[in-house]
Each structure stands twice: as structure tokens, then as C-alpha cells.
Design a protein around this motif. Sequence first.
Motif, PDB file in Angstrom:
ATOM      1  N   VAL A 117      14.161  56.766 179.545  1.00  0.00           N
ATOM      2  CA  VAL A 117      14.414  57.061 180.956  1.00  0.00           C
ATOM      3  C   VAL A 117      14.553  58.569 181.125  1.00  0.00           C
ATOM      4  CG1 VAL A 117      15.934  56.641 182.905  1.00  0.00           C
ATOM      5  CG2 VAL A 117      15.642  54.871 181.160  1.00  0.00           C
ATOM      6  N   ILE A 118      13.758  59.110 182.014  1.00  0.00           N
ATOM      7  CA  ILE A 118      13.799  60.548 182.282  1.00  0.00           C
ATOM      8  C   ILE A 118      15.131  60.909 182.947  1.00  0.00           C
ATOM      9  CG2 ILE A 118      12.692  62.443 183.536  1.00  0.00           C
ATOM     10  CD1 ILE A 118      10.878  61.270 181.426  1.00  0.00           C
ATOM     11  N   GLN A 119      15.762  61.932 182.433  1.00  0.00           N
ATOM     12  CA  GLN A 119      17.004  62.437 183.024  1.00  0.00           C
ATOM     13  C   GLN A 119      16.673  63.707 183.802  1.00  0.00           C
ATOM     14  OE1 GLN A 119      18.442  59.580 182.288  1.00  0.00           O
ATOM     15  NE2 GLN A 119      20.366  60.650 182.043  1.00  0.00           N
ATOM     16  N   ARG A 120      16.707  63.610 185.107  1.00  0.00           N
ATOM     17  CA  ARG A 120      16.199  64.717 185.908  1.00  0.00           C
ATOM     18  C   ARG A 120      17.135  65.906 186.043  1.00  0.00           C
ATOM     19  NH1 ARG A 120      11.576  63.089 188.752  1.00  0.00           N
ATOM     20  NH2 ARG A 120      11.101  60.922 188.288  1.00  0.00           N
ATOM     21  N   LYS A 121      18.310  65.799 185.482  1.00  0.00           N
ATOM     22  CA  LYS A 121      19.173  66.985 185.459  1.00  0.00           C
ATOM     23  C   LYS A 121      19.253  67.573 184.054  1.00  0.00           C
ATOM     24  CE  LYS A 121      22.127  65.095 189.046  1.00  0.00           C
ATOM     25  NZ  LYS A 121      23.444  64.472 189.239  1.00  0.00           N
ATOM     26  N   LEU A 122      18.612  66.925 183.134  1.00  0.00           N
ATOM     27  CA  LEU A 122      18.715  67.317 181.724  1.00  0.00           C
ATOM     28  C   LEU A 122      17.448  68.023 181.269  1.00  0.00           C
ATOM     29  CD1 LEU A 122      20.254  67.041 178.966  1.00  0.00           C
ATOM     30  CD2 LEU A 122      19.065  64.864 178.685  1.00  0.00           C
ATOM     31  N   ALA A 180      17.329  72.056 187.148  1.00  0.00           N
ATOM     32  CA  ALA A 180      16.637  71.704 185.902  1.00  0.00           C
ATOM     33  C   ALA A 180      15.159  72.063 185.994  1.00  0.00           C
ATOM     34  CB  ALA A 180      16.820  70.220 185.608  1.00  0.00           C
ATOM     35  N   VAL A 181      14.563  71.810 187.164  1.00  0.00           N
ATOM     36  CA  VAL A 181      13.144  72.129 187.356  1.00  0.00           C
ATOM     37  C   VAL A 181      12.906  73.629 187.231  1.00  0.00           C
ATOM     38  CG1 VAL A 181      11.275  72.148 189.040  1.00  0.00           C
ATOM     39  CG2 VAL A 181      12.677  70.100 188.775  1.00  0.00           C
ATOM     40  N   LEU A 182      13.756  74.417 187.880  1.00  0.00           N
ATOM     41  CA  LEU A 182      13.650  75.878 187.774  1.00  0.00           C
ATOM     42  C   LEU A 182      13.687  76.317 186.324  1.00  0.00           C
ATOM     43  CD1 LEU A 182      15.967  77.547 190.452  1.00  0.00           C
ATOM     44  CD2 LEU A 182      13.490  77.774 190.184  1.00  0.00           C
ATOM     45  N   CYS A 183      14.627  75.765 185.590  1.00  0.00           N
ATOM     46  CA  CYS A 183      14.801  76.127 184.191  1.00  0.00           C
ATOM     47  C   CYS A 183      13.554  75.769 183.383  1.00  0.00           C
ATOM     48  CB  CYS A 183      16.041  75.431 183.626  1.00  0.00           C
ATOM     49  SG  CYS A 183      16.249  75.684 181.866  1.00  0.00           S
ATOM     50  N   ILE A 184      13.042  74.563 183.588  1.00  0.00           N
ATOM     51  CA  ILE A 184      11.859  74.132 182.833  1.00  0.00           C
ATOM     52  C   ILE A 184      10.676  75.049 183.129  1.00  0.00           C
ATOM     53  CG2 ILE A 184      10.131  72.294 182.608  1.00  0.00           C
ATOM     54  CD1 ILE A 184      12.435  70.297 183.106  1.00  0.00           C
ATOM     55  N   GLU A 185      10.480  75.355 184.411  1.00  0.00           N
ATOM     56  CA  GLU A 185       9.347  76.202 184.784  1.00  0.00           C
ATOM     57  C   GLU A 185       9.436  77.584 184.147  1.00  0.00           C
ATOM     58  OE1 GLU A 185       9.481  75.956 189.022  1.00  0.00           O
ATOM     59  OE2 GLU A 185       8.035  74.302 189.077  1.00  0.00           O
ATOM     60  N   ALA A 186      10.659  78.119 184.075  1.00  0.00           N
ATOM     61  CA  ALA A 186      10.798  79.468 183.547  1.00  0.00           C
ATOM     62  C   ALA A 186      10.773  79.492 182.016  1.00  0.00           C
ATOM     63  CB  ALA A 186      12.109  80.080 184.057  1.00  0.00           C
ATOM     64  N   VAL A 187      11.374  78.488 181.416  1.00  0.00           N
ATOM     65  CA  VAL A 187      11.570  78.532 179.966  1.00  0.00           C
ATOM     66  C   VAL A 187      10.348  78.027 179.193  1.00  0.00           C
ATOM     67  CG1 VAL A 187      12.923  77.526 178.076  1.00  0.00           C
ATOM     68  CG2 VAL A 187      14.079  78.415 180.114  1.00  0.00           C
ATOM     69  N   ALA A 199       9.973  73.434 176.925  1.00  0.00           N
ATOM     70  CA  ALA A 199      11.023  72.831 177.746  1.00  0.00           C
ATOM     71  C   ALA A 199      10.461  71.673 178.564  1.00  0.00           C
ATOM     72  CB  ALA A 199      11.646  73.877 178.669  1.00  0.00           C
ATOM     73  N   THR A 200      11.153  70.570 178.542  1.00  0.00           N
ATOM     74  CA  THR A 200      10.771  69.407 179.353  1.00  0.00           C
ATOM     75  C   THR A 200      12.051  68.769 179.888  1.00  0.00           C
ATOM     76  OG1 THR A 200      10.939  67.859 177.515  1.00  0.00           O
ATOM     77  CG2 THR A 200       8.787  68.857 177.873  1.00  0.00           C
ATOM     78  N   PHE A 201      11.888  67.767 180.731  1.00  0.00           N
ATOM     79  CA  PHE A 201      13.042  66.952 181.077  1.00  0.00           C
ATOM     80  C   PHE A 201      13.518  66.220 179.825  1.00  0.00           C
ATOM     81  CE2 PHE A 201      11.414  66.911 185.528  1.00  0.00           C
ATOM     82  CZ  PHE A 201      12.565  67.401 186.109  1.00  0.00           C
ATOM     83  N   GLY A 202      14.826  66.029 179.739  1.00  0.00           N
ATOM     84  CA  GLY A 202      15.341  65.215 178.656  1.00  0.00           C
ATOM     85  C   GLY A 202      15.147  63.747 178.961  1.00  0.00           C
ATOM     86  N   VAL A 203      15.145  62.942 177.927  1.00  0.00           N
ATOM     87  CA  VAL A 203      15.065  61.494 178.130  1.00  0.00           C
ATOM     88  C   VAL A 203      16.233  60.826 177.414  1.00  0.00           C
ATOM     89  CG1 VAL A 203      12.575  61.382 178.408  1.00  0.00           C
ATOM     90  CG2 VAL A 203      13.571  61.196 176.137  1.00  0.00           C
ATOM     91  N   THR A 204      16.564  59.673 177.868  1.00  0.00           N
ATOM     92  CA  THR A 204      17.563  58.884 177.175  1.00  0.00           C
ATOM     93  C   THR A 204      17.100  57.435 177.186  1.00  0.00           C
ATOM     94  OG1 THR A 204      19.919  58.395 176.997  1.00  0.00           O
ATOM     95  CG2 THR A 204      19.013  58.501 179.214  1.00  0.00           C
ATOM     96  N   ARG A 205      17.944  56.539 176.731  1.00  0.00           N
ATOM     97  CA  ARG A 205      17.541  55.131 176.683  1.00  0.00           C
ATOM     98  C   ARG A 205      18.612  54.271 177.339  1.00  0.00           C
ATOM     99  NH1 ARG A 205      17.412  54.125 170.397  1.00  0.00           N
ATOM    100  NH2 ARG A 205      16.583  56.219 170.329  1.00  0.00           N
ATOM    101  N   TYR A 206      18.338  52.999 177.459  1.00  0.00           N
ATOM    102  CA  TYR A 206      19.344  52.095 178.009  1.00  0.00           C
ATOM    103  C   TYR A 206      20.467  51.902 176.994  1.00  0.00           C
ATOM    104  CZ  TYR A 206      16.284  50.824 181.879  1.00  0.00           C
ATOM    105  OH  TYR A 206      15.522  50.854 183.006  1.00  0.00           O
ATOM    106  N   TYR A 246       4.513  65.134 184.794  1.00  0.00           N
ATOM    107  CA  TYR A 246       5.502  65.353 185.829  1.00  0.00           C
ATOM    108  C   TYR A 246       5.576  66.823 186.215  1.00  0.00           C
ATOM    109  CZ  TYR A 246       9.691  64.820 188.563  1.00  0.00           C
ATOM    110  OH  TYR A 246      10.575  64.820 189.591  1.00  0.00           O
ATOM    111  N   LYS A 247       5.424  67.676 185.211  1.00  0.00           N
ATOM    112  CA  LYS A 247       5.467  69.108 185.500  1.00  0.00           C
ATOM    113  C   LYS A 247       4.280  69.533 186.358  1.00  0.00           C
ATOM    114  CE  LYS A 247       6.231  70.615 181.556  1.00  0.00           C
ATOM    115  NZ  LYS A 247       6.644  70.990 180.235  1.00  0.00           N
ATOM    116  N   LEU A 248       3.146  68.921 186.075  1.00  0.00           N
ATOM    117  CA  LEU A 248       1.961  69.205 186.886  1.00  0.00           C
ATOM    118  C   LEU A 248       2.218  68.831 188.346  1.00  0.00           C
ATOM    119  CD1 LEU A 248      -1.200  68.236 184.844  1.00  0.00           C
ATOM    120  CD2 LEU A 248      -0.602  70.439 185.858  1.00  0.00           C
TER     121      LEU A 248
END
Length: 252
Positions: A117-122, A180-187, A199-206, A246-248
Motif C-alpha cells: 500500500v502506497i503511503q502518500r506522506k512517506l 512528500a511530493v515536493l521532496c520526491i521531486e527535488a530529491v 526517492a519514491t513514495f514509501g510502501v507498507t503492507r496490511y 505515479y510520479k509521471l
Amino acid sequence: MSTQAKDKCPLCMETMDLTDKQLKPCKCGYEICLWCWHHIMEMDQKDECGGRCPGCRSIYNKDRILGTSISNQILKELCADKSNLQHEQMKLQKQKSATNQLRVAEEPIDHPDNVRVIQRKLVYIIGMPSEFASEKILRQKNFLGQYGKIENIIIDNIGANQQIPDSGRVYVTYSREEEAVLCIEAVNGFILDGRPLKATFGVTRYCHIWLSNKVCQKPNCSYVHQKALPEDVCTKDDVGVFCARYKLLLAF
Ligand SMILES: [Zn+2]
Ligand SMILES: [Zn+2]
Ligand SMILES: [Zn+2]
């Protein structure tokens, strides 16, 4: 009058204000603050044994207290205003996650071990050189701190052989998705110390406990306890593809 110190609630040790002192919840003279009284009465609603005075163990007369001192509504507002707000919020959050967690039985999840599961703040960063890999440095305003409010940083696998593709892992939790998006784009793709960062979004699991239809009690469990939105779900094998796609999308 009991031996308690005059101005402090003996339960939470907060200073009692005038309204607290007007409460006078028990004939024995044992005084507690509004918040603690409220708390005792709420606990009592759960096990239905009657809220009791901690001083003499006699059952509080709720109607008398509410009738003589202040109306229930004011009491509630006061309780919410108090510095013990945190307690209240924690409780609310617990209730909220418990109701979210109830959904599991209705919609079973296919192959949960494969699901990510994509974590959109991570933000998940790979390739952080060890000399930058300290929370203090990473949080700085000219580093990862510039993209927003950082709520948590986890640093992992630092100082390992830098030839290993995923050495220097950093997980940064921001307070909002946009940060998080700003960070990913810059880093992402930034060359630091001669090496590109990824840099990407982090993911986790159930959460396994949640999956087994129980309510997870771990206070800081970082796994997911509710059915994720379809657009946030991918399999463990296509996380990389998903994040790139997703970044695209974000770029437009
Ligand atoms: Zn108190
Ligand atoms: Zn009493
Ligand atoms: Zn859990």
C-alpha cells in the motif's frame, strides 16, 4: 476534609481552577478536577458499575453533580478545553481506528502478503551517503526539512557497502502528501557526494493482526488497518513501476 494538597487534583496533579473547585463531587470532601471526574464517569459507562469517588469509594451521584454545579454541556466543553486534551484525542483516535478496523470482515483481501500500500506522506530515499545520514542533518531547513513538516525519520542500512544498490535507506514521514511530493521531486536524481539519490513514495503492507480479523492493539503499528483505496494498492513486485508511473502522473 481529606489530606490532599489544596490546589492540585490528586489524580492528574493539574492545578484545579475555580470551576474544578465548584464541582465538589462527593460528600466526603475528596475533590478531583472536572476532567478526571468526567473520565471516571465515562469509564463507568463501559462497565456499568457506577463511577466511584476515589477517596471513599461511594458511588457518585451524577444527576446531583450535574444539576448543582454546571450543565453537562459546559462540563463537556470544559473537559475538551483542558490541557488533558491529548488524552481525549488519543481516545478518539483509538475509537476511530477501531471502527475503521471493523471493515475487514466484509471485504476479504486477495493475496494480502503480496499487496503493498502506497503511503502518500512517506518518502523512501535510497543512496544516502553515511555522512548525511543523521536525523539532525536530514531535518535541517536546507535539507529535507525545506519541503515541509517532518513527522518521523527512520534511517536504515547506512554505512553498508555503498556499491550495494539499496544502501543508505531513509524513510521520511511528512505531515501532508504535498510535502512528500515536493521532496520526491527535488530529491529523486539529485547527485549527493557523487551518487544519485533515488526517492519514491514509501510502501507498507496490511497489518497481520488486522488481516486475521482482530483489532490491532499496537499503539504505533505502522502497517495498514483499513482497506486501502484501489489506486494506492500494488503488488510487491511492481512497487517500482507503480511509483515511477505515479510520479509521471504528478508531473502533469
Ligand atoms: Zn484531575
Ligand atoms: Zn468520597
Ligand atoms: Zn497493526
